[in-house]
Motif scaffolding. Structure first.
Motif, PDB file in Angstrom:
ATOM      1  N   TYR A  57       0.731  -1.334  -0.039  1.00 52.23           N
ATOM      2  CA  TYR A  57       0.075   0.143  -0.062  1.00 52.23           C
ATOM      3  C   TYR A  57       0.901   1.316   0.028  1.00 52.23           C
ATOM      4  CZ  TYR A  57       0.534  -0.169   5.199  1.00 52.23           C
ATOM      5  OH  TYR A  57       0.770  -0.324   6.607  1.00 52.23           O
ATOM      6  N   ILE A  58       0.197   2.374  -0.573  1.00 56.18           N
ATOM      7  CA  ILE A  58       0.866   3.519  -0.543  1.00 56.18           C
ATOM      8  C   ILE A  58      -0.207   4.596  -0.095  1.00 56.18           C
ATOM      9  CG2 ILE A  58       1.880   5.528  -2.015  1.00 56.18           C
ATOM     10  CD1 ILE A  58       2.836   3.302  -3.953  1.00 56.18           C
ATOM     11  N   ILE A  59       0.437   5.355   0.676  1.00 51.13           N
ATOM     12  CA  ILE A  59      -0.897   6.439   1.540  1.00 51.13           C
ATOM     13  C   ILE A  59       0.149   7.715   1.510  1.00 51.13           C
ATOM     14  CG2 ILE A  59      -2.130   7.005   3.608  1.00 51.13           C
ATOM     15  CD1 ILE A  59      -1.999   4.038   4.102  1.00 51.13           C
ATOM     16  N   GLY A  60      -0.753   8.799   0.926  1.00 51.87           N
ATOM     17  CA  GLY A  60      -0.332  10.036   0.994  1.00 51.87           C
ATOM     18  C   GLY A  60      -0.196  10.734  -0.304  1.00 51.87           C
ATOM     19  N   ARG A  67       4.277   0.258   2.287  1.00 46.41           N
ATOM     20  CA  ARG A  67       4.570  -0.849   2.877  1.00 46.41           C
ATOM     21  C   ARG A  67       4.293  -1.953   2.087  1.00 46.41           C
ATOM     22  NH1 ARG A  67       6.248   2.624   6.025  1.00 46.41           N
ATOM     23  NH2 ARG A  67       5.564   3.154   8.101  1.00 46.41           N
ATOM     24  N   CYS A  68       4.730  -3.156   2.334  1.00 49.78           N
ATOM     25  CA  CYS A  68       4.542  -4.316   1.501  1.00 49.78           C
ATOM     26  C   CYS A  68       4.977  -5.515   2.278  1.00 49.78           C
ATOM     27  CB  CYS A  68       5.223  -4.385   0.223  1.00 49.78           C
ATOM     28  SG  CYS A  68       6.963  -4.281   0.304  1.00 49.78           S
ATOM     29  N   THR A  77       9.634 -11.477  -3.781  1.00 49.68           N
ATOM     30  CA  THR A  77       8.967 -11.759  -4.987  1.00 49.68           C
ATOM     31  C   THR A  77       7.514 -11.536  -4.851  1.00 49.68           C
ATOM     32  OG1 THR A  77       8.316 -14.054  -3.683  1.00 49.68           O
ATOM     33  CG2 THR A  77      10.346 -13.987  -5.139  1.00 49.68           C
ATOM     34  N   ALA A  78       7.100 -10.893  -3.856  1.00 55.64           N
ATOM     35  CA  ALA A  78       5.578 -10.709  -3.935  1.00 55.64           C
ATOM     36  C   ALA A  78       5.268  -9.469  -3.656  1.00 55.64           C
ATOM     37  CB  ALA A  78       4.887 -11.714  -3.106  1.00 55.64           C
ATOM     38  N   GLY A  79       5.389  -8.932  -2.456  1.00 50.77           N
ATOM     39  CA  GLY A  79       5.112  -7.749  -1.803  1.00 50.77           C
ATOM     40  C   GLY A  79       5.920  -6.439  -2.561  1.00 50.77           C
ATOM     41  N   LEU A  83       4.273  -3.448  -4.934  1.00 52.19           N
ATOM     42  CA  LEU A  83       4.578  -2.034  -4.555  1.00 52.19           C
ATOM     43  C   LEU A  83       5.162  -1.585  -5.752  1.00 52.19           C
ATOM     44  CD1 LEU A  83       4.452  -0.017  -2.426  1.00 52.19           C
ATOM     45  CD2 LEU A  83       6.879  -0.690  -1.873  1.00 52.19           C
ATOM     46  N   ASP A  84       6.157  -2.127  -6.423  1.00 48.06           N
ATOM     47  CA  ASP A  84       6.484  -1.287  -7.680  1.00 48.06           C
ATOM     48  C   ASP A  84       5.593  -1.125  -8.660  1.00 48.06           C
ATOM     49  OD1 ASP A  84       9.063  -1.332  -6.662  1.00 48.06           O
ATOM     50  OD2 ASP A  84       9.881  -3.219  -7.537  1.00 48.06           O
TER      51      ASP A  84
END
Length: 218
Positions: A57-60, A67-68, A77-79, A83-84
């Motif tokens: 997630y990305i906030i702001g 965070r991931c 390999t996942a989070g 995020l990318d």
């Protein structure tokens, strides 16, 4: 305040299959980290029998909080790939959770990265994304001789009108993108020989969603 940013307006789900493994992406709009954490916990309860519930997630407005989690998958390999994708899309205030049901065949690190990334991409494609633009609510008061000239200027610049009132004079409230404000005000003053009364009410973000102007209190 930044002039433009993208955020999920309405979330959605998407599912992909890779070598019999199911990847279910769920996208949410979020305004705080507390809200994101609560949605992650609720999703884990919903998919309690899944092998993994990875998230990012990305906030702001400036993407301050990022965070991931791989949730048990091999590191990075996942989070992080999830995020990318959000970062590449320039998305703000968004949470995506990808739930995996293992299908019996190992995908390898490259396969996992591709699968989780693709699931997020599909989830975003199914969601409704708002392109939020910072604008000034501008109140314009003029006589009937000036309204035609003003409406021409507004149409020329594709400025959205929020309200209009016709009495002995005309009063309209419009949303002017910050980048166009000075130019529009100058043009209105020149076109009406300074007879129009202009009042800047407030700065606010807005987006055009399903052909409707939506204002946001950010």
């Amino acid at each position: 305040m930044i002039e433009n940013y993208k955020a999920v307006y309405e979330g959605a789900e998407a599912e992909i299959i890779e070598k019999k493994s199911r990847f279910i992406a769920t996208v949410f709009p979020v305004e705080s980290e507390e809200q994101a954490i609560a949605l992650i916990e609720a999703t884990k309860k919903k998919y309690w029998n899944a092998n993994h519930n990875c998230f990012a997630y990305i906030i702001g407005k400036n993407q301050e909080i990022q965070r991931c989690s791989d949730d048990g998958e091999p590191s990075q390999t996942a989070g992080r790939p999830m995020l990318d994708v959000l970062l590449l899309e320039g998305i703000h205030n968004t949470l995506v959770i990808v739930t995996r049901y293992f299908g019996g065949t190992l995908l390898g690190t490259g396969g996992l990265v591709r699968a989780y990334s693709k699931a997020v991409q599909e989830g975003l494609a199914n969601s409704l994304i708002a392109n939020k633009c910072l604008a000034t609510k501008l109140c314009i008061e003029t006589d009937y001789n000036g309204i035609g000239k003003i409406q021409y200027l507004l149409g020329q610049r594709k400025i959205n009108t929020l309200s209009s009132e016709y009495t002995d004079r005309v009063e309209i409230t419009v949303l002017v993108p910050i980048s166009e404000k000075e130019g529009l005000i100058k043009a209105i003053i020149e076109a009406t020989n300074g007879k129009a009364f202009l009042e800047e009410l407030e700065d606010i973000y807005f987006a055009i969603i399903k052909d409707e102007v939506i204002c946001f209190v950010d």
